[in-house]
Design an enzyme around this catalytic site. Structure first.
Site, PDB file in Angstrom:
ATOM      1  CG  ASP A  79      -1.639   4.433   2.923  1.00 46.95           C
ATOM      2  OD1 ASP A  79      -2.384   3.947   2.063  1.00 46.95           O
ATOM      3  OD2 ASP A  79      -1.275   3.818   3.946  1.00 46.95           O
ATOM      4  CG  ASN A 125      -0.008   9.094   7.900  1.00 49.95           C
ATOM      5  OD1 ASN A 125       1.073   9.170   8.471  1.00 49.95           O
ATOM      6  ND2 ASN A 125      -0.600   7.936   7.643  1.00 49.95           N
ATOM      7  CB  THR A 126       3.405  10.196   3.180  1.00 45.65           C
ATOM      8  OG1 THR A 126       4.556  10.393   4.017  1.00 45.65           O
ATOM      9  CG2 THR A 126       2.908  11.551   2.665  1.00 45.65           C
ATOM     10  CG  ASN A 127       2.576   4.170   6.316  1.00 42.46           C
ATOM     11  OD1 ASN A 127       3.786   3.937   6.328  1.00 42.46           O
ATOM     12  ND2 ASN A 127       1.725   3.491   7.066  1.00 42.46           N
ATOM     13  CD  GLU A 137      -3.755   6.820   5.632  1.00 44.56           C
ATOM     14  OE1 GLU A 137      -4.513   5.837   5.671  1.00 44.56           O
ATOM     15  OE2 GLU A 137      -2.802   6.979   6.424  1.00 44.56           O
ATOM     16  CD  GLU A 193      -3.043   0.806   2.300  1.00 44.51           C
ATOM     17  OE1 GLU A 193      -3.605  -0.313   2.314  1.00 44.51           O
ATOM     18  OE2 GLU A 193      -3.287   1.703   3.128  1.00 44.51           O
ATOM     19  CE  LYS A 247       3.675  -1.674  13.814  1.00 50.29           C
ATOM     20  NZ  LYS A 247       4.236  -2.527  14.887  1.00 50.29           N
ATOM     21  CE  LYS A 248       8.768  -0.241   5.929  1.00 44.85           C
ATOM     22  NZ  LYS A 248       9.755  -0.400   7.025  1.00 44.85           N
ATOM     23  CD  GLU A 249       2.985   5.226  10.446  1.00 45.76           C
ATOM     24  OE1 GLU A 249       4.179   5.042  10.808  1.00 45.76           O
ATOM     25  OE2 GLU A 249       2.022   4.575  10.910  1.00 45.76           O
ATOM     26  NE  ARG A 304       4.718   2.898  14.960  1.00 43.12           N
ATOM     27  CZ  ARG A 304       4.272   3.411  13.813  1.00 43.12           C
ATOM     28  NH1 ARG A 304       4.851   4.499  13.321  1.00 43.12           N
ATOM     29  NH2 ARG A 304       3.264   2.864  13.166  1.00 43.12           N
ATOM     30  CE1 TYR A 315      -8.309   3.179  14.119  1.00 41.65           C
ATOM     31  CE2 TYR A 315     -10.318   3.877  13.000  1.00 41.65           C
ATOM     32  CZ  TYR A 315      -9.069   3.279  12.969  1.00 41.65           C
ATOM     33  OH  TYR A 315      -8.590   2.789  11.774  1.00 41.65           O
TER      34      TYR A 315
END
Length: 277
Positions: A103, A118-120, A105, A101, A128-130, A265, A192
Site C-alpha cells: 500500500d 501511509n505505507t504498509n 495510501e 497487499e 500491521k506493518k505501517e 499495539r 472512520y
C-alpha cells in the site's frame, strides 16, 4: 468543404496519435469504477481523474495480475480541506483472510496540515506493518511521482525517486511472494480512520473531491507469463548506501508512525522483523 493545409493535417494526425497513445494506459490496461474522467494536460499527457462525493468513490484496477515488478504513477491530490479522504496506489491479491497487499495510501488532512502517506505490507493476511510520513511538500500543488518496487528480496517505496522505505524479506517470516496481485488506484471515504484516527470526518460541503493521475508505468512480470526485457533493473534491486541515506532522512524528519515503535499495539512483543531491520 474547407480544405486543410498539409501542416494542419499533420498537426491533427499528431494530436490523434497522442490521444490514442495516452488513452492506452488507462482504458487498455485498467477497468474503472465510479466516476472516472479523463482529460489531457498541456503536454498532451492523459490525466485520469477520480471523483469522490456522497454517493460513491472511484477507482481503476489493472486487467492484468502481476508477480513482481516496478510500478509508478504521478498524482496530484485535492487542494484545501481533504480530511477524511483516502487516495491510494496499491497492489492486492484480493480481499480474503490470507491476502497479500502493498500500500501507498494518502490520508487527507485539514487545511494547513500535512497529508500523511501511509505505507504498509500485508503477507498471508498478516499486516500491521505501517510506516507513515508527513509529506514534505504540498501534494495538491503539482504532480509528484510515487513508485513501488516489489521483488523476491524486498519491497521499496519511493517518492519523486527518493527511497523512503525498504521492507526486507526474511526466509522464516511472511512475505508477498506467491500470490499474483492486481494494481489499484482508488479514492474513498475513510472518515472512520484516516484523519486523527477518525476524529475529523469529511466536510461534504467541499465535495466533489478530485485526485488526478498521469504518467503511469509498469515494468512487471505478468502472472502466468514471462518477465519483460530489462527486468533485472528492479528484480535484483536493493537500496544502495545513498538510498539508505534517504530512508534515514525521511525517518528522522518526516516519520509520523512506525509500527516497530508501538509496544502498546503489540503487548506480546513487536513483530520479529523489527529486531532485524
Amino acid at each position: 468543404m474547407a480544405r486543410r493545409s498539409p501542416a494542419v493535417l499533420a498537426s491533427l494526425a499528431l494530436l490523434a496519435a497522442v490521444a490514442s497513445s495516452a488513452d492506452s494506459w488507462l482504458y487498455e490496461k485498467f477497468n474503472t469504477d465510479g466516476t472516472v474522467r479523463t482529460d489531457y494536460d498541456a503536454s498532451g499527457q492523459q490525466v485520469a481523474m477520480l471523483n469522490l462525493d456522497r454517493s460513491s468513490g472511484a477507482g481503476f484496477n489493472s486487467k492484468e495480475q502481476y508477480l513482481y515488478g516496478e510500478f509508478s504513477i504521478a498524482m496530484k491530490l485535492m487542494p484545501g480541506n481533504s480530511a477524511g479522504t483516502v487516495s491510494c496506489f496499491y497492489l492486492s491479491s484480493g480481499d480474503g483472510d490470507g491476502h497479500d497487499e502493498i500500500d501507498m495510501e494518502f490520508m487527507g488532512n485539514s487545511s494547513g496540515q500535512p497529508v500523511v502517506l501511509n505505507t504498509n505490507v500485508w503477507a498471508n493476511g498478516d499486516g500491521k506493518k505501517e510506516h507513515q510520513f508527513d509529506l514534505w511538500f504540498d501534494p495538491s500543488a503539482a504532480y509528484h511521482t510515487y513508485t513501488i518496487i516489489w521483488n523476491p528480496e524486498n519491497i521499496i517505496f519511493k517518492v519523486d525517486g527518493n527511497v523512503i522505505r525498504c521492507f526486507k524479506r526474511y526466509s522464516d517470516l511472511p512475505y508477498p511472494s506467491s500470490k499474483p496481485m492486481t494494481l489499484h488506484a482508488t479514492l474513498w471515504d475513510g472518515s472512520y480512520w484516516a484523519t486523527e484516527k477518525g476524529k475529523v470526518p469529511i466536510d461534504w460541503s467541499s465535495a466533489p473531491f478530485v485526485v488526478s493521475y498521469r504518467s503511469y508505468s509498469a515494468n512487471a512480470c505478468v502472472s502466468g507469463g514471462s518477465c519483460p526485457a530489462g527486468s533485472g533493473s528492479w528484480m535484483n534491486k536493493q537500496p544502495d548506501d545513498a538510498e539508505w541515506g534517504t530512508v534515514k532522512w525521511a525517518e528522522s524528519n518526516y516519520m509520523r508512525y512506525n509500527y516497530c515503535d508501538d509496544g502498546w499495539r503489540f503487548p506480546r512483543g513487536l513483530p520479529a522483523e523489527c529486531s532485524r531491520s
